[in-house]
Motif scaffolding. Structure first.
Motif, PDB file in Angstrom:
ATOM      1  N   UNK A 113       0.837  -1.200   0.000  1.00 51.03           N
ATOM      2  CA  UNK A 113       0.000   0.000   0.000  1.00 51.03           C
ATOM      3  C   UNK A 113       0.871   1.250   0.000  1.00 51.03           C
ATOM      4  N   UNK A 114       0.361   2.314  -0.613  1.00 44.47           N
ATOM      5  CA  UNK A 114       1.174   3.533  -0.754  1.00 44.47           C
ATOM      6  C   UNK A 114       1.454   4.240   0.571  1.00 44.47           C
ATOM      7  N   UNK A 115       0.630   4.000   1.584  1.00 43.06           N
ATOM      8  CA  UNK A 115       0.881   4.659   2.877  1.00 43.06           C
ATOM      9  C   UNK A 115       1.964   3.941   3.702  1.00 43.06           C
ATOM     10  N   UNK A 116       2.366   2.774   3.243  1.00 43.38           N
ATOM     11  CA  UNK A 116       3.388   2.018   3.980  1.00 43.38           C
ATOM     12  C   UNK A 116       4.774   2.517   3.589  1.00 43.38           C
ATOM     13  N   UNK A 117       5.548   2.918   4.583  1.00 44.74           N
ATOM     14  CA  UNK A 117       6.880   3.456   4.283  1.00 44.74           C
ATOM     15  C   UNK A 117       7.993   2.449   4.573  1.00 44.74           C
ATOM     16  N   UNK A 118       7.604   1.200   4.826  1.00 47.15           N
ATOM     17  CA  UNK A 118       8.611   0.163   5.049  1.00 47.15           C
ATOM     18  C   UNK A 118       8.834  -0.098   6.528  1.00 47.15           C
ATOM     19  N   UNK A 119       9.729  -1.030   6.786  1.00 45.64           N
ATOM     20  CA  UNK A 119      10.081  -1.393   8.161  1.00 45.64           C
ATOM     21  C   UNK A 119      10.934  -0.271   8.746  1.00 45.64           C
ATOM     22  N   UNK A 120      10.913  -0.123  10.080  1.00 51.34           N
ATOM     23  CA  UNK A 120      11.787   0.862  10.707  1.00 51.34           C
ATOM     24  C   UNK A 120      12.884   0.147  11.499  1.00 51.34           C
ATOM     25  N   UNK A 121      13.782   0.932  12.049  1.00 50.84           N
ATOM     26  CA  UNK A 121      14.793   0.361  12.938  1.00 50.84           C
ATOM     27  C   UNK A 121      16.151   0.185  12.279  1.00 50.84           C
ATOM     28  N   UNK A 122      16.948  -0.647  12.890  1.00 51.70           N
ATOM     29  CA  UNK A 122      18.352  -0.813  12.511  1.00 51.70           C
ATOM     30  C   UNK A 122      18.532  -1.036  11.012  1.00 51.70           C
ATOM     31  N   UNK A 178      11.145   9.585   8.907  1.00 52.69           N
ATOM     32  CA  UNK A 178       9.792  10.040   9.268  1.00 52.69           C
ATOM     33  C   UNK A 178       9.572   9.908  10.779  1.00 52.69           C
ATOM     34  N   UNK A 179      10.085   8.831  11.366  1.00 57.80           N
ATOM     35  CA  UNK A 179       9.986   8.694  12.825  1.00 57.80           C
ATOM     36  C   UNK A 179      10.728   9.858  13.492  1.00 57.80           C
ATOM     37  N   UNK A 180      11.919  10.145  12.976  1.00 59.72           N
ATOM     38  CA  UNK A 180      12.754  11.177  13.591  1.00 59.72           C
ATOM     39  C   UNK A 180      12.093  12.553  13.537  1.00 59.72           C
ATOM     40  N   UNK A 181      11.437  12.852  12.421  1.00 58.99           N
ATOM     41  CA  UNK A 181      10.866  14.195  12.237  1.00 58.99           C
ATOM     42  C   UNK A 181       9.424  14.307  12.710  1.00 58.99           C
ATOM     43  N   UNK A 182       8.830  13.182  13.081  1.00 60.27           N
ATOM     44  CA  UNK A 182       7.406  13.170  13.405  1.00 60.27           C
ATOM     45  C   UNK A 182       7.082  14.005  14.647  1.00 60.27           C
ATOM     46  N   UNK A 183       5.838  14.545  14.689  1.00 58.31           N
ATOM     47  CA  UNK A 183       5.426  15.268  15.904  1.00 58.31           C
ATOM     48  C   UNK A 183       4.438  14.473  16.751  1.00 58.31           C
ATOM     49  N   UNK A 184       3.755  13.494  16.143  1.00 53.76           N
ATOM     50  CA  UNK A 184       2.884  12.616  16.933  1.00 53.76           C
ATOM     51  C   UNK A 184       3.046  11.181  16.439  1.00 53.76           C
ATOM     52  N   UNK A 194       8.201  11.794   0.527  1.00 56.05           N
ATOM     53  CA  UNK A 194       8.501  11.469  -0.875  1.00 56.05           C
ATOM     54  C   UNK A 194       9.965  11.740  -1.204  1.00 56.05           C
ATOM     55  N   UNK A 195      10.504  12.824  -0.641  1.00 56.09           N
ATOM     56  CA  UNK A 195      11.911  13.141  -0.925  1.00 56.09           C
ATOM     57  C   UNK A 195      12.831  12.104  -0.294  1.00 56.09           C
ATOM     58  N   UNK A 196      12.416  11.569   0.837  1.00 59.52           N
ATOM     59  CA  UNK A 196      13.223  10.512   1.462  1.00 59.52           C
ATOM     60  C   UNK A 196      13.095   9.211   0.661  1.00 59.52           C
TER      61      UNK A 196
END
Lengths: 163, 578
Positions: free
Chosen positions: B250-259, B268-274, B354-356
């Motif tokens: 799905x287009x809203x999925x930005x992939x797995x996070x972490x190491x 996106x986690x780093x810049x997120x506000x909530x 999108x830029x990321x």
């Protein structure tokens, strides 16, 4: 900060080791631990003295609550409570020092419960700091043996820790 | 009905609706095995090592949602199972382990095959029991299943001394329909006020992120999570354990996070506000350096386990409860709310994301003349139509599987996330295949991991559990080698083996099909051929690039915005992007 955690736990074999194991596995410190059955023989009451930051104490209480055998717990330090510890001390005596030791015991409202020619056994209850003060009142070498129960406690007022 | 202890245990399993028991017989459990012999409702799967029994039962539970059941003997039977039990514990997998124990009169006398199983397993089970009276057996089993499957699930062990199953001692049998325990009452529904606060916070966010974990899979909340995410239009990332909780394509999925998460997910986690954390536990492999974790974010955390909340990361809105009902309530509140997410804020947030994404952090050299491990996983994804159950072992191949096989459904990705147990993949694949005989089951592994439970090739044959083993053979313990390259100036201490077996011959010796694939152009064909062999276990030995690394990578002690990326294909260098 020092906290006194009072726990109602199933009186099952292994329950104590679950608590002790949790503390060693997660690196929490235990200053003292007392445990005995309650008026309901299927339950034990455990009093655990520990210290740590607010975050650590929060984790300790959460992790204790997570143990299946733990029925209920409270942190006595969060409200008004009474705390007592029992101590038995064996003290060297001689003809010259007997009176002085007896005076000390009286001041601290202890009891002499065993006497030999060269020793007394003193029974004393109170807050841990009082017991510390009593011991510090003697010269080094005059105390043969100290046995302390570790603190137990109960909250003030009508409310209690029960099922 | 009067039964002996052995028959009671088997009857309890029937009454629980247990389909398979994974186990290995021995002295202390012989009475139980005799009871198993007298029936065929509960199928016993004989493994070749008790560790595999636990892994297979664990994977059966992960794939089906039903508790896995293990039966092992006392002493070494139990200690061999411990790695598998700890694996299940770390990933909160419902499992019931029955272990034999020496007869109660000799407990504590260092009897033959005696260990303190309850003591040894205590730190790696949700709870355990030692049965002291055969009259308690049925109730103890009921408690075991109840504790294992409710709240935050986990393995529960029942240690059964041999005299408890004595065929000459029969007692009335009644399996309790329901059980309640005064000391165990898991919270189900979340606090209404907190849920309202969380929704308000989410709806007014400028740069929101949804971060979901294994709790969504375990709590069967993937539909609710998907609905909530799409209702809000917010970006979502999954943990390693949470993959499949939201459709990866799905287009809203930005992939797995972490190491080894994607650049876009971590940035996106780093810049997120909530941040809305759902059934995730802020594991160190997810957060990286805690002091630099999500510096601008308010955090909402939904978890069934209160001890998971504010354990490592202090959260702003804690919600203790099962994720499914909490998400349902949130969806209702969002639908009813007059406040709607800010379109303009969301638009610029997606532009930034999108830029990321344009960094294409998962790109690799597709023109290589040696097989790239990523390519094998991509081809596997295509050949299986993204529908296979994929188990894995632990290491680089596990990360490639998580990055390049896009899981759209829950319970399809079966791996040891918390404990990181090498040897998990093959027995896990067998457990999954038994549960879903018609499904394609692939075990993505490496030549080091696979050798830790290779003996289970024999089990796969005995029980006709044809799985496909995708061996990414780089002749190194790849992840160890990668860390040694980055952090130990390429001093490859003990991270390779001088002798690696001929896996084709080995597969054949076990009665399976073996294939050796050495060129990129042969990868696709080999996979197609292997999956066409529906009723055969196929060992595909892919000889892959020796020095390939997993990117992106957040090295230990660094923050989300400090990722090591691949720049030019095959040339690992740092790139400043933060």
């Amino acid at each position: 900060m020092r906290h006194i955690i009072s726990i109602l736990i199933e009186n099952e074999s292994g329950a104590l080791s679950r608590v002790a194991g949790l503390f060693s596995a997660r690196g929490y410190n235990i200053e003292s631990l007392t445990v005995a059955p309650t008026e309901d023989s299927s339950l034990s009451r455990m009093t655990l003295v520990t210290s740590g930051s607010d975050e650590i104490i929060e984790q300790i209480t959460k992790q204790l609550n997570k143990l299946i055998d733990v029925v209920k717990l409270i942190d006595l330090a969060e409200s008004a409570h009474i705390e007592r510890e029992l101590m038995l001390v064996k003290i060297k005596t001689s003809h010259d020092t007997r009176e002085e030791v007896k005076r000390m015991v009286d001041i601290f409202r202890g009891k002499i419960i065993d006497v030999t020619a060269n020793s007394y056994v003193v029974e004393m209850t109170g807050q841990s700091s009082k017991l510390d003060a009593f011991i510090h009142g003697f010269e080094e070498g005059s105390i043969i043996e100290v046995v302390r129960s570790g603190p137990t406690g109960i909250s003030r007022g009508e409310k209690g820790l029960h099922l | 009905m009067e039964l002996s202890g052995g028959h009671i245990l088997v009857q309890c399993l029937k009454d629980e609706g247990v389909e398979f028991v994974f186990g290995y017989p021995g002295g202390s459990v012989l009475h139980i095995y005799d009871a198993i012999f007298h029936q065929d409702e509960v199928k016993h799967i004989l493994v070749r090592h008790e560790q595999a029994a636990a892994h297979a039962a664990d994977a059966y539970a992960r794939a089906t949602g039903k508790p896995g059941v293990v039966l092992v003997t006392s002493g070494p039977g139990a200690t061999n199972a411990v790695t598998g039990i700890a694996t299940a514990y770390m990933d909160s997998i419902p499992m019931v382990i029955i272990s034999g124990q020496v007869p109660s009169p000799v407990i504590g006398s260092d009897a033959f095959q005696e260990v303190d199983t309850v003591g040894i397993t205590r730190p790696c089970v949700k709870h355990n029991f030692l049965v002291k009276d055969v009259n308690d057996l049925a109730e103890t089993m009921k408690k075991a299943f109840y504790v294992a499957t409710t709240g935050r699930p986990g393995p529960v062990l029942v240690d059964v001394p041999k005299d408890m199953t004595d065929p000459n001692i029969k007692v009335p049998y009644k399996y309790p329909k329901k059980i309640s325990m005064r000391s165990y009452n898991p919270v189900v529904s979340g606090h209404k006020g907190q849920i309202k606060r969380a929704v308000d916070m989410l709806l007014t966010a400028q740069r929101p992120m949804i971060y979901s974990g294994g709790g969504v899979i375990l709590g069967e909340a993937h539909k609710e999570l998907t609905e909530l995410t799409q209702l809000l239009g917010y970006p979502i990332t999954n943990t390693l354990m949470g993959l499949g909780g939201y459709p990866a394509t799905d287009k809203q999925f930005v992939g797995m996070l972490g190491m080894h998460g994607t650049y876009e997910a971590n940035m996106a986690m780093h810049e997120s506000d909530v941040i809305l954390a759902v059934g995730a536990r802020f594991d160190d492999r997810v957060t990286g350096k805690l002091a630099e974790f999500c510096p601008y974010a308010k955090i909402i955390h939904i978890d069934v386990d209160p001890a998971s909340i504010s354990k490592t990361v202090k959260v702003d809105v804690p919600i203790v409860g099962e994720v499914k009902p909490v998400l349902e309530q949130m969806i209702e509140l969002i639908k009813d709310s007059k406040t709607k997410p800010s379109k303009s804020a969301l638009e610029s947030w997606w532009q930034l994301i999108g830029s990321w994404r344009d960094v294409h952090c998962l790109d690799y050299d597709r023109t290589s003349s040696v097989i790239k491990p990523q390519y094998v996983v991509e081809q596997l994804y295509q050949v299986t139509g993204g529908e296979a159950f994929v188990t894995s072992d632990v290491g680089q191949h596990q990360m490639y599987a998580a990055q390049y096989y896009h899981f759209d459904k829950p319970r399809r990705w079966i791996n040891s996330g918390g404990l990181g147990t090498m040897g998990f993949g093959l027995p896990a694949a067998i457990g999954v295949k038994l549960a879903f005989p018609e499904a394609n089951v692939a075990c993505i592994t490496g030549e080091a991991s696979i050798q830790m439970c290779i003996q289970e090739l024999s089990t796969a044959l005995q029980y006709n559990a044809p799985v496909k083993i995708i061996n990414l053979n780089n002749r190194y313990m790849g992840m160890v080698r990668q860390w040694q390259e980055f952090s130990y100036q390429s001093r490859y201490s003990q991270s390779y083996m001088d002798t690696i077996p001929d896996f084709v011959k080995l597969a054949e010796a076990y009665g399976h099909v073996g294939m050796l694939i050495e060129k990129p152009e042969d990868v696709r064909g080999a996979l197609e051929e292997a999956f066409a062999l529906k009723d055969r276990t196929v060992f595909l030995d892919f000889i892959t690039d020796r020095t390939e690394n997993v990117y992106p990578m957040i090295e230990a002690g660094k923050g989300h915005h400090d990722m090591k990326l691949r720049v030019a294909p095959g040339t690992p260098v740092d790139r400043e992007l933060s």
